[in-house]
Motif scaffolding. Structure first.
Motif, PDB file in Angstrom:
ATOM      1  N   VAL A  12       3.198  10.602   8.206  1.00 32.94           N
ATOM      2  CA  VAL A  12       3.394  12.055   8.182  1.00 32.94           C
ATOM      3  C   VAL A  12       3.961  12.506   6.846  1.00 32.94           C
ATOM      4  O   VAL A  12       5.104  11.904   6.535  1.00 32.94           O
ATOM      5  CB  VAL A  12       4.366  12.590   9.275  1.00 32.94           C
ATOM      6  CG1 VAL A  12       4.235  14.053   9.399  1.00 32.94           C
ATOM      7  CG2 VAL A  12       3.719  12.248  10.758  1.00 32.94           C
ATOM      8  N   THR A  13       3.545  13.444   6.206  1.00 34.76           N
ATOM      9  CA  THR A  13       4.063  13.605   4.960  1.00 34.76           C
ATOM     10  C   THR A  13       3.976  15.105   4.604  1.00 34.76           C
ATOM     11  O   THR A  13       3.221  15.689   5.278  1.00 34.76           O
ATOM     12  CB  THR A  13       3.201  13.100   3.845  1.00 34.76           C
ATOM     13  OG1 THR A  13       3.966  13.209   2.277  1.00 34.76           O
ATOM     14  CG2 THR A  13       1.823  13.660   3.626  1.00 34.76           C
ATOM     15  N   VAL A  19       1.199   9.805  -1.413  1.00 29.87           N
ATOM     16  CA  VAL A  19       1.264   8.821  -0.445  1.00 29.87           C
ATOM     17  C   VAL A  19       0.330   7.739  -0.905  1.00 29.87           C
ATOM     18  O   VAL A  19      -0.672   7.782  -1.664  1.00 29.87           O
ATOM     19  CB  VAL A  19       0.631   9.407   1.158  1.00 29.87           C
ATOM     20  CG1 VAL A  19       1.504  10.544   1.840  1.00 29.87           C
ATOM     21  CG2 VAL A  19      -0.861   9.753   1.050  1.00 29.87           C
ATOM     22  N   GLU A  20       0.684   6.518  -0.466  1.00 25.46           N
ATOM     23  CA  GLU A  20       0.169   5.359  -0.818  1.00 25.46           C
ATOM     24  C   GLU A  20      -0.294   4.529   0.763  1.00 25.46           C
ATOM     25  O   GLU A  20       0.658   4.530   1.622  1.00 25.46           O
ATOM     26  CB  GLU A  20       0.857   4.228  -1.473  1.00 25.46           C
ATOM     27  CG  GLU A  20       0.911   4.736  -3.141  1.00 25.46           C
ATOM     28  CD  GLU A  20       1.572   3.892  -3.860  1.00 25.46           C
ATOM     29  OE1 GLU A  20       1.707   3.820  -5.101  1.00 25.46           O
ATOM     30  OE2 GLU A  20       2.145   2.797  -3.282  1.00 25.46           O
ATOM     31  N   LEU A  21      -1.504   4.381   0.711  1.00 27.99           N
ATOM     32  CA  LEU A  21      -1.828   3.622   1.956  1.00 27.99           C
ATOM     33  C   LEU A  21      -2.374   2.059   1.531  1.00 27.99           C
ATOM     34  O   LEU A  21      -3.021   1.872   0.538  1.00 27.99           O
ATOM     35  CB  LEU A  21      -3.050   4.138   2.557  1.00 27.99           C
ATOM     36  CG  LEU A  21      -2.896   5.707   2.644  1.00 27.99           C
ATOM     37  CD1 LEU A  21      -4.019   6.341   3.546  1.00 27.99           C
ATOM     38  CD2 LEU A  21      -1.710   6.145   3.633  1.00 27.99           C
ATOM     39  N   ARG A  22      -2.003   1.205   2.306  1.00 23.56           N
ATOM     40  CA  ARG A  22      -2.089  -0.264   1.908  1.00 23.56           C
ATOM     41  C   ARG A  22      -3.382  -0.993   2.831  1.00 23.56           C
ATOM     42  O   ARG A  22      -3.267  -0.689   3.959  1.00 23.56           O
ATOM     43  CB  ARG A  22      -0.835  -1.114   1.976  1.00 23.56           C
ATOM     44  CG  ARG A  22      -0.964  -2.640   1.493  1.00 23.56           C
ATOM     45  CD  ARG A  22       0.223  -3.329   1.705  1.00 23.56           C
ATOM     46  NE  ARG A  22       0.266  -4.824   1.641  1.00 23.56           N
ATOM     47  CZ  ARG A  22       0.465  -5.372   0.561  1.00 23.56           C
ATOM     48  NH1 ARG A  22       1.146  -4.796  -0.278  1.00 23.56           N
ATOM     49  NH2 ARG A  22       0.454  -6.888   0.696  1.00 23.56           N
ATOM     50  N   CYS A  23      -4.017  -1.942   2.139  1.00 29.14           N
ATOM     51  CA  CYS A  23      -5.066  -2.630   3.024  1.00 29.14           C
ATOM     52  C   CYS A  23      -5.167  -4.070   2.677  1.00 29.14           C
ATOM     53  O   CYS A  23      -5.014  -4.335   1.320  1.00 29.14           O
ATOM     54  CB  CYS A  23      -6.274  -2.008   2.868  1.00 29.14           C
ATOM     55  SG  CYS A  23      -7.485  -3.093   3.774  1.00 29.14           S
ATOM     56  N   ASP A  24      -4.850  -4.929   3.729  1.00 32.23           N
ATOM     57  CA  ASP A  24      -4.800  -6.484   3.375  1.00 32.23           C
ATOM     58  C   ASP A  24      -6.251  -6.883   4.009  1.00 32.23           C
ATOM     59  O   ASP A  24      -6.373  -6.978   5.148  1.00 32.23           O
ATOM     60  CB  ASP A  24      -3.860  -7.238   4.027  1.00 32.23           C
ATOM     61  CG  ASP A  24      -2.302  -7.158   3.192  1.00 32.23           C
ATOM     62  OD1 ASP A  24      -1.423  -6.066   3.433  1.00 32.23           O
ATOM     63  OD2 ASP A  24      -2.236  -7.847   2.299  1.00 32.23           O
ATOM     64  N   ALA A  88      -6.474  12.703   8.096  1.00 26.24           N
ATOM     65  CA  ALA A  88      -7.663  11.993   8.616  1.00 26.24           C
ATOM     66  C   ALA A  88      -6.732  10.659   8.960  1.00 26.24           C
ATOM     67  O   ALA A  88      -5.966  10.147   8.756  1.00 26.24           O
ATOM     68  CB  ALA A  88      -8.571  11.861   7.712  1.00 26.24           C
ATOM     69  N   VAL A  89      -7.667   9.619   9.645  1.00 28.13           N
ATOM     70  CA  VAL A  89      -7.536   8.293   9.670  1.00 28.13           C
ATOM     71  C   VAL A  89      -8.342   7.664   8.743  1.00 28.13           C
ATOM     72  O   VAL A  89      -9.603   7.669   8.534  1.00 28.13           O
ATOM     73  CB  VAL A  89      -8.200   7.821  11.184  1.00 28.13           C
ATOM     74  CG1 VAL A  89      -7.944   6.295  10.997  1.00 28.13           C
ATOM     75  CG2 VAL A  89      -7.382   8.503  12.117  1.00 28.13           C
ATOM     76  N   TYR A  90      -7.481   6.949   7.899  1.00 34.16           N
ATOM     77  CA  TYR A  90      -8.248   6.189   6.620  1.00 34.16           C
ATOM     78  C   TYR A  90      -8.321   4.673   7.118  1.00 34.16           C
ATOM     79  O   TYR A  90      -7.387   4.181   7.610  1.00 34.16           O
ATOM     80  CB  TYR A  90      -7.174   6.236   5.531  1.00 34.16           C
ATOM     81  CG  TYR A  90      -7.191   7.643   4.956  1.00 34.16           C
ATOM     82  CD1 TYR A  90      -6.428   8.812   5.551  1.00 34.16           C
ATOM     83  CD2 TYR A  90      -7.932   7.962   3.937  1.00 34.16           C
ATOM     84  CE1 TYR A  90      -6.315  10.048   5.031  1.00 34.16           C
ATOM     85  CE2 TYR A  90      -8.047   9.138   3.368  1.00 34.16           C
ATOM     86  CZ  TYR A  90      -7.526  10.125   3.701  1.00 34.16           C
ATOM     87  OH  TYR A  90      -7.229  11.801   3.527  1.00 34.16           O
ATOM     88  N   LEU A 111      -3.027   9.526   8.877  1.00 24.87           N
ATOM     89  CA  LEU A 111      -2.445  10.608   7.860  1.00 24.87           C
ATOM     90  C   LEU A 111      -2.152  11.915   8.369  1.00 24.87           C
ATOM     91  O   LEU A 111      -3.297  12.605   8.629  1.00 24.87           O
ATOM     92  CB  LEU A 111      -2.960  10.136   6.351  1.00 24.87           C
ATOM     93  CG  LEU A 111      -2.340  11.263   5.564  1.00 24.87           C
ATOM     94  CD1 LEU A 111      -0.906  10.866   5.232  1.00 24.87           C
ATOM     95  CD2 LEU A 111      -2.976  11.312   4.176  1.00 24.87           C
ATOM     96  N   THR A 112      -0.991  12.311   8.666  1.00 23.61           N
ATOM     97  CA  THR A 112      -0.974  13.915   8.928  1.00 23.61           C
ATOM     98  C   THR A 112      -0.168  14.387   7.633  1.00 23.61           C
ATOM     99  O   THR A 112       0.951  14.281   7.397  1.00 23.61           O
ATOM    100  CB  THR A 112      -0.074  13.996  10.111  1.00 23.61           C
ATOM    101  OG1 THR A 112      -0.907  13.088  11.180  1.00 23.61           O
ATOM    102  CG2 THR A 112       0.165  15.410  10.679  1.00 23.61           C
ATOM    103  N   VAL A 113      -0.666  15.498   7.350  1.00 23.67           N
ATOM    104  CA  VAL A 113      -0.148  16.384   6.320  1.00 23.67           C
ATOM    105  C   VAL A 113       0.317  17.598   6.747  1.00 23.67           C
ATOM    106  O   VAL A 113      -0.315  18.435   7.416  1.00 23.67           O
ATOM    107  CB  VAL A 113      -0.927  16.495   4.988  1.00 23.67           C
ATOM    108  CG1 VAL A 113      -0.344  17.317   3.939  1.00 23.67           C
ATOM    109  CG2 VAL A 113      -1.597  15.325   4.586  1.00 23.67           C
TER     110      VAL A 113
END
Lengths: 114, 114
Positions: A12-13, A19-24, A88-90, A111-113
Motif C-alpha cells: 500500500v503506497t 515503488v519497487e516490485l521484485r521477482c525471482d 492492480a495485481v502485478y 499494489l494499492t495506491v
C-alpha cells in the motif's frame, strides 16, 4: 522454493510515491515477463526479458514504469510517482524457452495506491 | 485492440457435467495457445496447451480444441468438479516484433455447482 517468487505480496503506497516490485524467476529460466491485472480485467502485458536481448518494453503504460533484470535472474519493476490507476495485481512469470512452452507465474504483488 | 477474446465472463455448470470455455483470437500469427487457471489471491497456473499444427490436445479431464480457420479454441472439462471453480484465461503466443509474448484474454469465471 522452486517456483517464481514475488515480493512484497501486498503493498500500500501513497499517491506520488515510488515503488519497487521484485521477482525471482525459476532458476535457469531465460525468459521473464511482467503482467498486471486490474480489477475485473485480463492480464495486461507489460515487459518481456529474454536472455541478453534487449527487453520488449512495448506494454509499459507510461514512462513512470521501468524494469530491470540483473544478471539474467532477478527482476525489479519500478513505478515512479504512483497514481491511483496503477492499483492492480502485478504478476511475474518465467519460462525456460520463451516460446512454445508454458510460463510459470508467481503469486503476484497486490499494489494499492491511496 | 483485443487480440484474444473470451466473450463469456462467467459460466455455471453442474458437477459431473461438461464445462466448455471458449476463446477467439484475431491474429493469424499466433501459433501456440495455452489455458491457465487462476484461484483468488494466487498466480495463474498452467493447465494445458496446443500447438497450431494440432487441432486437439487431451490431458485427463481437460481437452483443448483448436479451429484455425475460425480462429477459435475451446477448453472442455469433463466431468466438472467443484474444485474446478476458478477463473480460466486463454493465452496465445507468437513471435511478434522479434519477441515472444503471451497475449491473454479477459478470463471466464467458472463455477461448478455441487
Amino acid at each position: 522454493g522452486a517456483g517464481v517468487s514475488q515480493s512484497p505480496s501486498n503493498k500500500v503506497t501513497e499517491k506520488g510515491k515510488d515503488v519497487e516490485l521484485r521477482c525471482d524467476p525459476i532458476s535457469g529460466h531465460t525468459a521473464l515477463y511482467w503482467y498486471r491485472q486490474s480489477l475485473g480485467q485480463g492480464l495486461e502485458f507489460l515487459i518481456y526479458f529474454q536472455g541478453n536481448s534487449a527487453p520488449d518494453k512495448s506494454g509499459l503504460p507510461s514512462d513512470r514504469f521501468s524494469a530491470e533484470r540483473t544478471g539474467g535472474s532477478v527482476s525489479t519493476l519500478t513505478i515512479q510517482r504512483t497514481q491511483q490507476e496503477d492499483s492492480a495485481v502485478y504478476l511475474c512469470a518465467s519460462s525456460s524457452q520463451g516460446y512454445g512452452g508454458e510460463a510459470f507465474f508467481g503469486q503476484g504483488t497486490r499494489l494499492t495506491v491511496v | 485492440d483485443q487480440q484474444v477474446k473470451q466473450n463469456s465472463p462467467s459460466l455455471s455448470v453442474q458437477e459431473g457435467r461438461i464445462s466448455i470455455l471458449n476463446c477467439d483470437y484475431t491474429n493469424s500469427m499466433f501459433d501456440y495457445f495455452l489455458w491457465y487457471k487462476k484461484y483468488p489471491a494466487e498466480g495463474p497456473t498452467f493447465l494445458i496447451s496446443i500447438s497450431s499444427i494440432k487441432d486437439k490436445n487431451e490431458d485427463g479431464r481437460f481437452t483443448v480444441f483448436l479451429n484455425k480457420s475460425a480462429k477459435h479454441l475451446s477448453l472442455h472439462i469433463v466431468p466438472s468438479q467443484p474444485g474446478d471453480s476458478a477463473v480460466y484465461f486463454c493465452a496465445a503466443s507468437a513471435r511478434i516484433s522479434g519477441t515472444y509474448k503471451y497475449i491473454f484474454g479477459t478470463g471466464t469465471r467458472l463455477k461448478v455447482l455441487a
